[in-house]
Scaffold this motif. Structure first.
Motif, mmCIF file in Angstrom:
data_model
loop_
_atom_site.group_PDB
_atom_site.id
_atom_site.type_symbol
_atom_site.label_atom_id
_atom_site.label_comp_id
_atom_site.label_asym_id
_atom_site.label_seq_id
_atom_site.Cartn_x
_atom_site.Cartn_y
_atom_site.Cartn_z
ATOM 1 N N ARG A 165 0.711 -1.270 -0.056
ATOM 2 C CA ARG A 165 -0.096 0.035 0.043
ATOM 3 C C ARG A 165 0.831 1.304 0.012
ATOM 4 N NH1 ARG A 165 -5.332 0.066 1.912
ATOM 5 N NH2 ARG A 165 -6.264 -2.303 2.011
ATOM 6 N N ILE A 166 0.332 2.337 -0.696
ATOM 7 C CA ILE A 166 1.124 3.564 -0.690
ATOM 8 C C ILE A 166 0.088 4.581 -0.172
ATOM 9 C CG2 ILE A 166 2.144 5.434 -2.103
ATOM 10 C CD1 ILE A 166 2.457 3.183 -4.131
ATOM 11 N N GLU A 167 0.043 4.894 1.239
ATOM 12 C CA GLU A 167 -0.779 5.574 1.776
ATOM 13 C C GLU A 167 -0.702 7.005 1.301
ATOM 14 O OE1 GLU A 167 -2.913 4.636 4.104
ATOM 15 O OE2 GLU A 167 -1.840 2.722 4.245
ATOM 16 N N ASP A 168 -1.847 7.857 1.224
ATOM 17 C CA ASP A 168 -2.250 8.982 0.647
ATOM 18 C C ASP A 168 -1.836 9.378 -0.934
ATOM 19 O OD1 ASP A 168 -3.011 9.891 3.220
ATOM 20 O OD2 ASP A 168 -1.184 10.176 3.929
ATOM 21 N N PHE A 169 -1.717 8.018 -1.467
ATOM 22 C CA PHE A 169 -1.540 8.217 -2.877
ATOM 23 C C PHE A 169 -2.737 9.156 -3.650
ATOM 24 C CE2 PHE A 169 -0.910 6.656 -7.426
ATOM 25 C CZ PHE A 169 0.460 6.896 -7.252
ATOM 26 N N PHE A 170 -3.763 8.494 -3.571
ATOM 27 C CA PHE A 170 -4.851 9.392 -4.368
ATOM 28 C C PHE A 170 -5.712 10.331 -3.333
ATOM 29 C CE2 PHE A 170 -4.474 5.138 -6.222
ATOM 30 C CZ PHE A 170 -4.418 5.573 -7.686
ATOM 31 N N THR A 171 -6.223 11.259 -4.093
ATOM 32 C CA THR A 171 -7.534 11.941 -3.517
ATOM 33 C C THR A 171 -8.830 11.787 -4.136
ATOM 34 O OG1 THR A 171 -5.881 13.759 -3.475
ATOM 35 C CG2 THR A 171 -8.254 14.568 -2.985
ATOM 36 N N GLU A 172 -9.437 11.349 -3.088
ATOM 37 C CA GLU A 172 -11.013 10.698 -3.386
ATOM 38 C C GLU A 172 -11.944 11.629 -2.670
ATOM 39 O OE1 GLU A 172 -13.739 8.424 -5.480
ATOM 40 O OE2 GLU A 172 -11.552 8.434 -5.879
ATOM 41 N N ASP A 173 -12.720 12.465 -3.341
ATOM 42 C CA ASP A 173 -13.689 13.324 -2.822
ATOM 43 C C ASP A 173 -13.109 14.174 -1.584
ATOM 44 O OD1 ASP A 173 -15.967 12.611 -4.323
ATOM 45 O OD2 ASP A 173 -16.213 10.647 -2.953
ATOM 46 N N GLY A 174 -12.184 14.645 -1.703
ATOM 47 C CA GLY A 174 -11.350 15.467 -1.026
ATOM 48 C C GLY A 174 -10.520 14.795 0.018
ATOM 49 N N ALA A 175 -10.567 13.493 0.031
ATOM 50 C CA ALA A 175 -9.870 12.824 1.261
ATOM 51 C C ALA A 175 -8.748 11.979 0.565
ATOM 52 C CB ALA A 175 -10.716 12.014 2.000
ATOM 53 N N LYS A 176 -7.816 12.018 1.369
ATOM 54 C CA LYS A 176 -6.478 11.183 0.858
ATOM 55 C C LYS A 176 -6.922 9.692 1.144
ATOM 56 C CE LYS A 176 -3.566 14.219 -0.301
ATOM 57 N NZ LYS A 176 -2.786 14.492 -1.552
ATOM 58 N N THR A 177 -6.552 8.743 0.089
ATOM 59 C CA THR A 177 -6.907 7.340 0.093
ATOM 60 C C THR A 177 -5.235 6.568 -0.407
ATOM 61 O OG1 THR A 177 -7.725 7.106 -2.202
ATOM 62 C CG2 THR A 177 -9.128 7.639 -0.389
ATOM 63 N N ALA A 178 -5.334 5.610 -0.157
ATOM 64 C CA ALA A 178 -4.214 4.735 -0.300
ATOM 65 C C ALA A 178 -4.300 4.189 -1.494
ATOM 66 C CB ALA A 178 -4.138 3.549 0.827
ATOM 67 N N GLY A 179 -3.191 3.803 -2.252
ATOM 68 C CA GLY A 179 -2.977 3.176 -3.497
ATOM 69 C C GLY A 179 -2.555 1.827 -3.123
ATOM 70 N N ILE A 180 -3.142 0.802 -3.608
ATOM 71 C CA ILE A 180 -2.972 -0.514 -3.579
ATOM 72 C C ILE A 180 -2.332 -1.406 -4.791
ATOM 73 C CG2 ILE A 180 -3.766 -2.779 -2.930
ATOM 74 C CD1 ILE A 180 -6.092 -1.420 -1.631
ATOM 75 N N VAL A 181 -1.023 -1.478 -4.576
ATOM 76 C CA VAL A 181 -0.288 -2.334 -5.973
ATOM 77 C C VAL A 181 -0.652 -3.503 -5.580
ATOM 78 C CG1 VAL A 181 1.967 -2.808 -6.844
ATOM 79 C CG2 VAL A 181 1.644 -0.574 -5.544
ATOM 80 N N MET A 182 -1.199 -4.358 -6.745
ATOM 81 C CA MET A 182 -1.619 -5.659 -6.769
ATOM 82 C C MET A 182 -0.889 -6.441 -7.856
ATOM 83 S SD MET A 182 -5.919 -5.152 -6.246
ATOM 84 C CE MET A 182 -5.849 -6.901 -5.474
ATOM 85 N N THR A 183 -0.806 -7.850 -7.579
ATOM 86 C CA THR A 183 0.272 -8.619 -8.701
ATOM 87 C C THR A 183 -0.307 -9.809 -8.836
ATOM 88 O OG1 THR A 183 2.271 -9.185 -9.032
ATOM 89 C CG2 THR A 183 1.706 -9.470 -6.893
ATOM 90 N N LYS A 184 -0.105 -10.595 -9.884
ATOM 91 C CA LYS A 184 -0.643 -11.920 -10.083
ATOM 92 C C LYS A 184 0.466 -12.465 -11.189
ATOM 93 C CE LYS A 184 -4.108 -14.286 -12.516
ATOM 94 N NZ LYS A 184 -5.619 -14.194 -13.407
ATOM 95 N N ALA A 185 0.636 -13.768 -10.674
ATOM 96 C CA ALA A 185 1.647 -14.393 -11.447
ATOM 97 C C ALA A 185 0.882 -14.985 -12.617
ATOM 98 C CB ALA A 185 2.214 -15.651 -10.973
ATOM 99 N N LEU A 186 1.318 -15.034 -13.930
ATOM 100 C CA LEU A 186 0.830 -15.337 -15.210
ATOM 101 C C LEU A 186 1.122 -16.897 -15.418
ATOM 102 C CD1 LEU A 186 0.536 -11.964 -17.010
ATOM 103 C CD2 LEU A 186 -1.491 -13.143 -15.571
#
Length: 92
Positions: free
Chosen positions: A71-92
């Motif tokens: 997680r990257i805290e305070d990465f996005f702003t959603e409706d005026g509030a800071k939200t985390a960005g979640i880095v997700m991964t999957k093996a293919l």
């Protein structure tokens, strides 16, 4: 960007609001990942970044086998509030 790289970075995947909630996003996302991984034998991993507030997208990604890498805290702003960005991964 490395055309012969082993990581597929998924960016800016979205549907217009009037098409959401009908399973179209899930199907489109699943088919897209499947197509890219089957048409490039070098690709071994898929990676994406999603706003924690986007519950519908998170649901689709988890159902497709993606898991949270970090997680990257305070990465996005959603409706005026800071939200985390979640880095997700999957093996293919």
């Amino acid at each position: 960007h490395r055309p012969a790289g082993s990581v597929l970075y998924l960016s800016s995947f979205a549907l217009l609001p009037e098409y959401r909630g009908h399973g179209i996003g899930k199907k489109l996302f699943t088919q897209s990942v499947d197509w890219f991984s089957s048409h490039n034998e070098e690709v071994k991993t898929a990676l994406l970044l999603v706003n924690e507030a986007w519950k519908g997208a998170l649901h689709i990604y988890k159902k497709n086998g993606f898991s949270e890498l970090r997680r990257i805290e305070d990465f996005f702003t959603e409706d005026g509030a800071k939200t985390a960005g979640i880095v997700m991964t999957k093996a293919l």
